[in-house]
Design a protein around this motif. Structure first.
Motif, PDB file in Angstrom:
ATOM      1  N   THR A 296       2.661  -0.644   2.361  1.00 28.61           N
ATOM      2  CA  THR A 296       2.017   0.666   2.226  1.00 28.61           C
ATOM      3  C   THR A 296       2.587   1.687   3.203  1.00 28.61           C
ATOM      4  N   ALA A 297       3.419   1.239   4.137  1.00 27.67           N
ATOM      5  CA  ALA A 297       4.026   2.175   5.087  1.00 27.67           C
ATOM      6  C   ALA A 297       5.236   2.896   4.504  1.00 27.67           C
ATOM      7  N   GLU A 298       5.655   2.510   3.294  1.00 29.09           N
ATOM      8  CA  GLU A 298       6.806   3.155   2.659  1.00 29.09           C
ATOM      9  C   GLU A 298       6.457   4.589   2.262  1.00 29.09           C
ATOM     10  N   HIS A 299       7.489   5.431   2.192  1.00 27.70           N
ATOM     11  CA  HIS A 299       7.296   6.810   1.736  1.00 27.70           C
ATOM     12  C   HIS A 299       7.848   7.020   0.330  1.00 27.70           C
ATOM     13  N   TYR A 300       8.874   6.259  -0.018  1.00 27.98           N
ATOM     14  CA  TYR A 300       9.522   6.422  -1.319  1.00 27.98           C
ATOM     15  C   TYR A 300       9.732   5.059  -1.965  1.00 27.98           C
ATOM     16  N   VAL A 301       9.893   5.061  -3.262  1.00 28.92           N
ATOM     17  CA  VAL A 301      10.301   3.862  -3.989  1.00 28.92           C
ATOM     18  C   VAL A 301      11.799   3.976  -4.251  1.00 28.92           C
ATOM     19  N   ALA A 302      12.546   2.998  -3.791  1.00 26.97           N
ATOM     20  CA  ALA A 302      14.007   2.953  -3.994  1.00 26.97           C
ATOM     21  C   ALA A 302      14.707   4.189  -3.432  1.00 26.97           C
ATOM     22  N   GLY A 303      14.116   4.812  -2.405  1.00 27.69           N
ATOM     23  CA  GLY A 303      14.740   5.975  -1.772  1.00 27.69           C
ATOM     24  C   GLY A 303      14.710   7.239  -2.603  1.00 27.69           C
ATOM     25  N   VAL A 304      13.916   7.259  -3.668  1.00 29.90           N
ATOM     26  CA  VAL A 304      13.841   8.426  -4.551  1.00 29.90           C
ATOM     27  C   VAL A 304      12.643   9.279  -4.132  1.00 29.90           C
ATOM     28  N   HIS A 305      12.863  10.585  -3.988  1.00 25.67           N
ATOM     29  CA  HIS A 305      11.792  11.504  -3.604  1.00 25.67           C
ATOM     30  C   HIS A 305      10.708  11.569  -4.673  1.00 25.67           C
ATOM     31  N   ALA A 306       9.534  12.028  -4.228  1.00 30.41           N
ATOM     32  CA  ALA A 306       8.411  12.303  -5.144  1.00 30.41           C
ATOM     33  C   ALA A 306       8.026  11.080  -5.967  1.00 30.41           C
ATOM     34  N   THR A 307       7.966   9.921  -5.311  1.00 27.87           N
ATOM     35  CA  THR A 307       7.576   8.690  -6.003  1.00 27.87           C
ATOM     36  C   THR A 307       6.235   8.158  -5.482  1.00 27.87           C
ATOM     37  N   ARG A 308       5.403   9.040  -4.922  1.00 26.43           N
ATOM     38  CA  ARG A 308       4.127   8.594  -4.371  1.00 26.43           C
ATOM     39  C   ARG A 308       3.230   7.996  -5.455  1.00 26.43           C
ATOM     40  N   GLU A 309       3.223   8.604  -6.650  1.00 25.71           N
ATOM     41  CA  GLU A 309       2.400   8.063  -7.726  1.00 25.71           C
ATOM     42  C   GLU A 309       2.863   6.663  -8.117  1.00 25.71           C
ATOM     43  N   ALA A 310       4.161   6.442  -8.111  1.00 33.05           N
ATOM     44  CA  ALA A 310       4.696   5.108  -8.409  1.00 33.05           C
ATOM     45  C   ALA A 310       4.295   4.120  -7.314  1.00 33.05           C
ATOM     46  N   LEU A 311       4.308   4.577  -6.052  1.00 37.99           N
ATOM     47  CA  LEU A 311       3.919   3.722  -4.934  1.00 37.99           C
ATOM     48  C   LEU A 311       2.432   3.357  -5.025  1.00 37.99           C
ATOM     49  N   LYS A 312       1.608   4.333  -5.406  1.00 39.42           N
ATOM     50  CA  LYS A 312       0.177   4.070  -5.586  1.00 39.42           C
ATOM     51  C   LYS A 312      -0.035   3.048  -6.705  1.00 39.42           C
ATOM     52  N   TRP A 313       0.762   3.157  -7.767  1.00 37.15           N
ATOM     53  CA  TRP A 313       0.648   2.199  -8.865  1.00 37.15           C
ATOM     54  C   TRP A 313       0.987   0.788  -8.384  1.00 37.15           C
ATOM     55  N   ILE A 314       2.033   0.666  -7.585  1.00 38.96           N
ATOM     56  CA  ILE A 314       2.469  -0.650  -7.103  1.00 38.96           C
ATOM     57  C   ILE A 314       1.324  -1.391  -6.419  1.00 38.96           C
ATOM     58  N   PHE A 315       0.504  -0.655  -5.637  1.00 39.19           N
ATOM     59  CA  PHE A 315      -0.561  -1.311  -4.876  1.00 39.19           C
ATOM     60  C   PHE A 315      -1.902  -1.329  -5.601  1.00 39.19           C
ATOM     61  N   SER A 316      -1.908  -0.904  -6.852  1.00 39.11           N
ATOM     62  CA  SER A 316      -3.122  -1.021  -7.662  1.00 39.11           C
ATOM     63  C   SER A 316      -2.904  -1.935  -8.860  1.00 39.11           C
ATOM     64  N   ALA A 317      -1.640  -2.298  -9.120  1.00 39.58           N
ATOM     65  CA  ALA A 317      -1.304  -3.094 -10.305  1.00 39.58           C
ATOM     66  C   ALA A 317      -1.526  -4.584 -10.065  1.00 39.58           C
ATOM     67  N   ASN A 318      -1.577  -5.315 -11.148  1.00 45.83           N
ATOM     68  CA  ASN A 318      -1.635  -6.777 -11.103  1.00 45.83           C
ATOM     69  C   ASN A 318      -0.253  -7.342 -11.401  1.00 45.83           C
ATOM     70  N   GLN A 319      -0.032  -8.557 -10.920  1.00 39.72           N
ATOM     71  CA  GLN A 319       1.274  -9.186 -11.131  1.00 39.72           C
ATOM     72  C   GLN A 319       1.585  -9.278 -12.629  1.00 39.72           C
ATOM     73  N   GLY A 320       2.791  -8.833 -13.006  1.00 36.97           N
ATOM     74  CA  GLY A 320       3.213  -8.835 -14.394  1.00 36.97           C
ATOM     75  C   GLY A 320       3.000  -7.518 -15.105  1.00 36.97           C
ATOM     76  N   ASP A 321       2.256  -6.576 -14.481  1.00 37.40           N
ATOM     77  CA  ASP A 321       2.004  -5.276 -15.111  1.00 37.40           C
ATOM     78  C   ASP A 321       3.277  -4.440 -15.189  1.00 37.40           C
ATOM     79  N   ILE A 322       3.340  -3.574 -16.208  1.00 35.22           N
ATOM     80  CA  ILE A 322       4.433  -2.616 -16.382  1.00 35.22           C
ATOM     81  C   ILE A 322       3.858  -1.213 -16.175  1.00 35.22           C
ATOM     82  N   SER A 323       4.542  -0.403 -15.393  1.00 33.68           N
ATOM     83  CA  SER A 323       4.053   0.935 -15.072  1.00 33.68           C
ATOM     84  C   SER A 323       4.302   1.912 -16.219  1.00 33.68           C
ATOM     85  N   PRO A 324       3.648   3.067 -16.183  1.00 33.63           N
ATOM     86  CA  PRO A 324       4.033   4.144 -17.103  1.00 33.63           C
ATOM     87  C   PRO A 324       5.357   4.758 -16.665  1.00 33.63           C
ATOM     88  N   LEU A 325       5.850   5.682 -17.436  1.00 37.17           N
ATOM     89  CA  LEU A 325       7.091   6.388 -17.092  1.00 37.17           C
ATOM     90  C   LEU A 325       6.778   7.401 -15.994  1.00 37.17           C
TER      91      LEU A 325
END
Length: 713
Positions: free
Chosen positions: A516-545
């Motif tokens: 949770t200390a990360e700021h970006y996903v894969a070094g890409v800016h403006a990925t906070r929503e993706a980071l929030k998804w990572i820590f709310s998802a269950n194993q095996g889940d696929i994110s939205p676009l």
């Protein structure tokens, strides 16, 4: 009575109605209470020592530190990366302060006002030497200068609000320094107490001296683990479990982490897009070369580099522009492509001159009810100064100090805008002669400026730059989005993502141990929503676009693993890979040691395939480096120290990169080494302190820290 009887006859019904009404009331209050609790929880950015940290509280600390950074760097704004660094530093400091304060409270440690004042009076603390209150002659903090400033600031708040506003950043900076000085002093007290718990004695000191200064010269035979193929080593599941039990403390993680697989697509300009922007830039090149006022062309072009219309050094420009501007003459360049930042650039130098980067000056601000009145008053002041009047005395007459201050390029060269008043003001400072006084007529009134000193002359340029990204068009983006969107709809699970990625020409990548200390996903800016998804998802889940980056990236993720806080399981892929390597190394060592049974000389070791090498100046205190295996070998140093001169090793030594046998040729004391018992005891204490130096991390681990900053920033 009839009415009473009627009510009694309906008693059961009324009880039910009243009960339902009470239930509805209680439920409503409970609902409100739950909403209140949820509202409070939604504002919690983390937790330390069981204490919830509110986002507004944390943001206030961030803004305070941000203002300090901008003040010290003479900047108006910070980049996104710099702001993330500020947030990280504030959080780390907040957590450290909390755990130290808690432990210090149990121990009765405090910082008194008298102790703080003693530090201020001494004026040597490193934190104080970074303030504006340093005496330039002594190089020490001047507490009297601080007191004078605070007194002037308090007076200015009621007598000269405009002056107080100018002094406010310095005052805020001092408050920050003082607050942090208190926490530093408390931390130093705590560490000092801990340090005094670490003792040494003469016996330890003598042993340590001998360990450091007794040098051995040896001949050894090295048997690298690489001499045995991994395929020749059989690893059982029981071996891995046994090694896991042995090394389990190494697999403890302080926070939960997660693994993902993802596809990230960057949208790039098409050939048609490049042709269009090149044509546009060619037009701007002609307009910029002919423009009387470049500001209009720069504004029209939406350049990434603002035009402020005053002389600045080359370091004020982006690095690629700075590299070219130093070698350019006055005039306009052609269109230049920079592949590093994917831009096209045009540079026009309007003027070039050697000007001071530091100017000492003093001023008197002249304000009045009307502009004419201000000009009349300013003329009077100017004439008085020209006639030999005392600058500071006249300034005080108008409620100002007239003190000497320094103006540097760092204070204006990074500005994004510049009005005519500021341009006139800066021009007067840069081009004014020493002791020359000028009466500047500005929009809000007049300012009398006197230049006192000019230093650090450097080349400065008045230059206009058009820098534009070679961007993609709407059509190009739409085509890329439609293709990626179609791909995402087919990503029903991880396997489908991997199979379809090849068909669409995409690459599936992996990220491990995301916290949770990360700021970006894969070094890409403006990925906070993706980071929030990572820590709310269950194993095996696929994110939205997710559309992210600078509107030029699209991303989809699959959550592949969750690693809870605590010990990683032995079945974890990364743990198992590590255990596999360690077990293979152990089994190779067993094979080599068995091979060396009965070997009692270097010749016998050589006959077994050992590589003979001389190693000199081996001491117990420092691990030996063996060139043949490319590894540091502490165990070997210990074995050599325990073997007498002229003797062969008692048994093969299992090392990090191989197995060794050796013959000690001789042992000598280092030349010039003298035993100083007091100095050696102090060295032993310092080394012991290094061993307990991770006490801060231990305290933080026990503090139950929860970091939810990723939800908010």
């Amino acid at each position: 009575m009839a009415a009473l009887g009627k009510i009694r006859s309906k008693g059961v019904t009324l009880v039910i109605i009243i009960a339902l009404g009470l239930f509805a009331f209680i439920a409503e209050e409970a609902f409100r209470s739950c909403n209140g609790i949820k509202g409070q929880a939604s504002q919690q950015i983390g937790e330390v020592m069981g204490e919830k940290v509110n986002v507004q509280e944390f943001q206030k600390l961030v803004e305070e530190y941000q203002d300090v950074v901008k003040f010290t760097m003479q900047r108006d704004n910070l980049t996104e990366e710099e702001l993330n660094q500020v947030r990280d530093q504030v959080w780390q400091q907040y957590v450290s302060n909390k755990v130290i304060e808690e432990d210090a409270k149990k121990l009765g440690l405090t910082v008194t006002e008298a102790e703080l004042q003693n530090v201020l009076n001494a004026g040597t603390h490193p934190a104080l030497l970074q303030t504006p209150f340093v005496n330039q002659q002594t190089g020490r903090f001047d507490v009297n200068s601080l007191k004078q400033f605070i007194d002037q600031f308090n007076k200015a708040k009621t007598q000269a609000p405009q002056q107080a506003e100018q002094m406010q950043p310095v005052y805020n900076y001092w408050l920050f320094v003082e607050k942090n000085l208190r926490t530093q002093l408390l931390g130093q007290k705590y560490q000092s107490l801990l340090a005094h718990c670490i003792l040494s004695n003469k016996v330890e000191a003598k042993m340590a001296f001998n360990d450091e200064n007794e040098e051995s010269q040896v001949q050894l035979a090295a048997f690298p683990y690489s001499s045995i193929k991994d395929a020749d080593v059989k690893v059982e599941d029981a071996d891995l479990k046994a090694k896991y039990a042995e090394l389990k403390p190494a697999f403890r993680q302080a926070v939960e982490t997660r693994d993902v697989k993802y596809v990230d697509v960057q949208i790039l300009a098409s050939a048609a897009d490049r042709a269009a922007i090149t044509k546009e830039m060619n037009g701007y090149q002609t307009q910029l070369a002919e423009a009387t006022d470049p500001a209009q062309v720069i504004s029209k072009s939406a350049s990434q580099v603002p035009y402020i219309g005053v002389p600045v050094s080359s370091k004020a420009f982006p690095s690629d522009i700075a590299a070219k501007i130093d070698s350019m003459a006055v005039g306009t360049s052609g269109v230049i492509e920079n592949k590093q930042d994917n831009t096209l650039n045009i540079i026009r130098i309007l003027s070039k001159a050697s000007l001071p980067d530091s100017v000492q000056y003093r001023q008197i601000q002249v304000a009045a009810k009307t502009a004419d009145e201000a000009r009349t008053k300013a003329d009077s002041i100017y004439n008085a100064l020209q006639a030999g009047g005392d600058f500071e005395a006249i300034a005080k007459k108008y409620g100002q100090t007239g003190e000497k201050v320094w103006f540097t390029g760092a204070q204006y060269e990074r500005s994004t805008t510049m009005n005519m008043d500021n341009r006139q003001y800066i021009d007067a400072l840069l081009n004014g002669g020493v002791n020359e006084t000028k009466n500047l007529q500005l929009t809000q009134g007049n300012i009398i400026v006197q230049v006192l000193d000019r230093r650090a002359f450097t080349d400065k340029y008045t230059a206009a730059v058009i820098k534009k990204v070679i961007d993609f068009s709407k059509d190009t983006r739409a085509a890329a989005y439609n293709k990626f969107s179609e791909f995402v709809t087919k990503c029903t699970n991880v396997e489908a993502m991997q199979q379809n990625a090849k068909k669409y020409g995409y690459k599936v990548q992996e990220l491990s141990n995301i916290s949770t200390a990360e700021h970006y996903v894969a070094g890409v800016h403006a990925t906070r929503e993706a980071l929030k998804w990572i820590f709310s998802a269950n194993q095996g889940d696929i994110s939205p676009l997710y559309e992210c980056g600078d509107n030029d990236h699209m991303m989809v993720l699959a959550l592949t693993n969750i690693h809870p806080q605590g010990y990683r399981e032995y079945t974890d892929a990364q743990v198992k890979e590590f255990l596999q390597r360690e077990v293979i190394k152990d089994k190779k060592a067993e094979k080599l040691i068995a091979k060396l049974q009965g070997v009692n000389s270097l010749n016998a070791a050589k006959a077994k395939g050992g590589k003979i090498v001389a190693v000199n100046q081996v001491t117990f205190a420092a691990p030996a480096f063996i060139q043949e295996t490319g590894a540091m070998e502490p165990a070997l140093s210990g074995a050599i120290a325990g073997t007498a001169a002229g003797k062969f090793s008692k048994a093969p030594v299992k090392g990090n990169a191989g197995v060794y046998v050796f013959q000690v040729q001789k042992k000598t004391k280092r030349a010039g080494a003298k035993f100083d018992v007091a100095a050696q005891m102090q060295n032993c204490r310092q080394r012991a302190m290094q061993q307990v130096g991770n006490f801060m991390q231990d305290l933080i681990t026990k503090a139950g820290v929860v970091d939810n900053r990723y939800i908010f920033f």
